[in-house]
Scaffold this motif. Structure first.
Motif, mmCIF file in Angstrom:
data_model
loop_
_atom_site.group_PDB
_atom_site.id
_atom_site.type_symbol
_atom_site.label_atom_id
_atom_site.label_comp_id
_atom_site.label_asym_id
_atom_site.label_seq_id
_atom_site.Cartn_x
_atom_site.Cartn_y
_atom_site.Cartn_z
ATOM 1 N N LEU A 36 137.532 92.351 -70.300
ATOM 2 C CA LEU A 36 136.254 92.992 -70.616
ATOM 3 C C LEU A 36 135.877 94.038 -69.579
ATOM 4 O O LEU A 36 136.207 93.916 -68.409
ATOM 5 C CB LEU A 36 135.136 91.941 -70.696
ATOM 6 N N ASP A 37 135.159 95.083 -70.041
ATOM 7 C CA ASP A 37 134.676 96.109 -69.125
ATOM 8 C C ASP A 37 133.321 95.708 -68.559
ATOM 9 O O ASP A 37 132.842 94.583 -68.776
ATOM 10 C CB ASP A 37 134.629 97.475 -69.810
ATOM 11 N N ASP A 39 130.817 94.204 -70.897
ATOM 12 C CA ASP A 39 131.288 93.015 -71.618
ATOM 13 C C ASP A 39 131.871 93.356 -72.984
ATOM 14 O O ASP A 39 131.844 92.534 -73.905
ATOM 15 C CB ASP A 39 130.168 91.967 -71.758
ATOM 16 N N ASP A 40 132.401 94.560 -73.094
ATOM 17 C CA ASP A 40 133.150 94.958 -74.294
ATOM 18 C C ASP A 40 134.635 94.939 -73.960
ATOM 19 O O ASP A 40 135.024 95.068 -72.790
ATOM 20 C CB ASP A 40 132.746 96.365 -74.738
ATOM 21 N N PRO A 41 135.504 94.787 -74.956
ATOM 22 C CA PRO A 41 136.942 94.805 -74.681
ATOM 23 C C PRO A 41 137.364 96.093 -73.985
ATOM 24 O O PRO A 41 137.076 97.190 -74.463
ATOM 25 C CB PRO A 41 137.566 94.679 -76.073
ATOM 26 N N ALA A 92 134.715 87.802 -77.587
ATOM 27 C CA ALA A 92 134.650 89.268 -77.577
ATOM 28 C C ALA A 92 135.869 89.900 -78.248
ATOM 29 O O ALA A 92 135.766 90.999 -78.800
ATOM 30 C CB ALA A 92 134.516 89.776 -76.142
ATOM 31 N N ILE A 93 137.016 89.222 -78.213
ATOM 32 C CA ILE A 93 138.241 89.824 -78.765
ATOM 33 C C ILE A 93 138.708 89.133 -80.043
ATOM 34 O O ILE A 93 139.795 89.439 -80.555
ATOM 35 C CB ILE A 93 139.388 89.794 -77.727
ATOM 36 N N ARG A 147 135.193 85.391 -73.454
ATOM 37 C CA ARG A 147 136.150 86.482 -73.658
ATOM 38 C C ARG A 147 136.881 86.337 -74.983
ATOM 39 O O ARG A 147 137.162 87.336 -75.655
ATOM 40 C CB ARG A 147 137.103 86.550 -72.465
#
Length: 318
Positions: free
Chosen positions: A153-154, A157-159, A202-203, A199
């Protein structure tokens, strides 16, 4: 060697000090930070592709966490001949990048900024080497421990690798995602579960599940090396007659894992199975002289296992 039959593992049932060694071994120089540490190794040709190892930094782990069952005397007898600290290990974190055809694949993604302050360097190293995260087509996880997963994550908190296909062992995903895993996990490792689950969420729309023996990408075979975690995978990269095995944490220390693979590791979730996996893997690697890349071996972690009496030794590429 052929595919699938390379490792018939029985199912029983984490240094910056390594800079000089790594530089001498692979002619590093493409990325030297402040003259003290290699940031990435020069690419290595592998058939019609190439592999390159990037540093995510290093960890700092107390020895009684790594070897909870050994006495101080046993630890000193093993480590002192190598002039290594007997109190703390500072393992390197080596992330492998495979370039082949139209694929740009990362094996694990480092720990990001929220695990240990000495780690989380991968994004900077990739960008300095001209690798745009947007160009990564595949991210292939060995397992879901923080130093391998949390860098996915960046800062928002996005991929981080927004357009990538993510690959993970079906058993690994199931274990960390299970409703009862958090409750069953010791207090000092509950953050591992919470971090993995956030995580994964998120993915989730970009994940494909892997089973042992599966060809993840053309020429990339998933090898069952469970024990460190329930679904730990290593990956054999084939290209013609050339092969290299991306180990993950199946073999995690250049001294302990090779000289005393039978010792139980506190980093393994199933200590007995982890040791049996290590011993079987080392036996086959030494026999076949398969090239390996170890996530926590001295940077860049590339070399071979050799038989050394009743034990083994790690021989870095020269």
């Amino acid at each position: 060697m052929g595919k699938t039959d390379q490792f018939k593992l029985e199912r029983p049932a984490f240094s910056r000090r390594s800079f000089l060694m790594g530089t001498a071994a692979l002619g590093l120089g493409a990325g030297l930070g402040a003259g003290t540490r290699p940031l990435w190794a020069n690419p290595i040709a592998l058939g019609d592709g190439e592999v390159q190892v990037f540093s995510d930094g290093n960890l700092s782990l107390p020895m009684n966490f790594i070897l909870p069952e050994q006495s101080p005397q046993e630890i000193e007898a093993l480590m002192k001949p190598h002039n290594l600290d007997t109190q703390t290990l500072t393992p390197d974190c080596n992330v492998t990048l495979l370039r082949r055809g139209d694929r740009l694949a990362l094996f694990d993604v480092g720990s990001g900024s929220n695990f240990q302050p000495t780690a989380g360097e991968l994004l900077t190293q990739l960008e300095d080497a001209g690798v745009d995260p947007a160009d990564v087509t595949d991210v292939i996880f060995t397992h879901a421990h923080p130093d391998h997963l949390w860098g996915v994550l960046d800062e928002f908190d996005d991929p981080l690798f927004a357009d990538a296909q993510y690959w993970i062992s079906e058993a690994e995903w199931a274990y960390w995602s299970a409703d009862d895993t958090l409750a069953k996990t010791p207090e000092d490792r509950k953050s591992f579960v919470v971090g993995a689950q956030s995580r994964f969420e998120a993915i989730a729309d970009q994940v494909a599940m892997i089973k042992p023996g599966q060809e993840v990408l053309p020429g990339v075979e998933a090898i069952d090396t469970s024990g460190h975690t329930p679904g730990h995978m290593s990956y054999m990269i084939h290209s013609g007659s050339e092969t290299v095995l991306v180990l993950g944490d199946a073999i995690s220390n250049a001294v302990i894992s090779f000289e005393r693979p039978d010792w139980h590791s506190g980093t393994d979730q199933d200590r007995e199975k982890g040791a049996k996996t290590r011993m079987a893997l080392l036996d086959r690697l030494a026999q076949d002289q398969t090239r390996i890349i170890g996530y926590h071996l001295p940077h860049p972690g590339i070399g071979r296992a050799e038989k050394n009496g009743t034990a083994y030794r790690f021989v870095a590429d020269s």
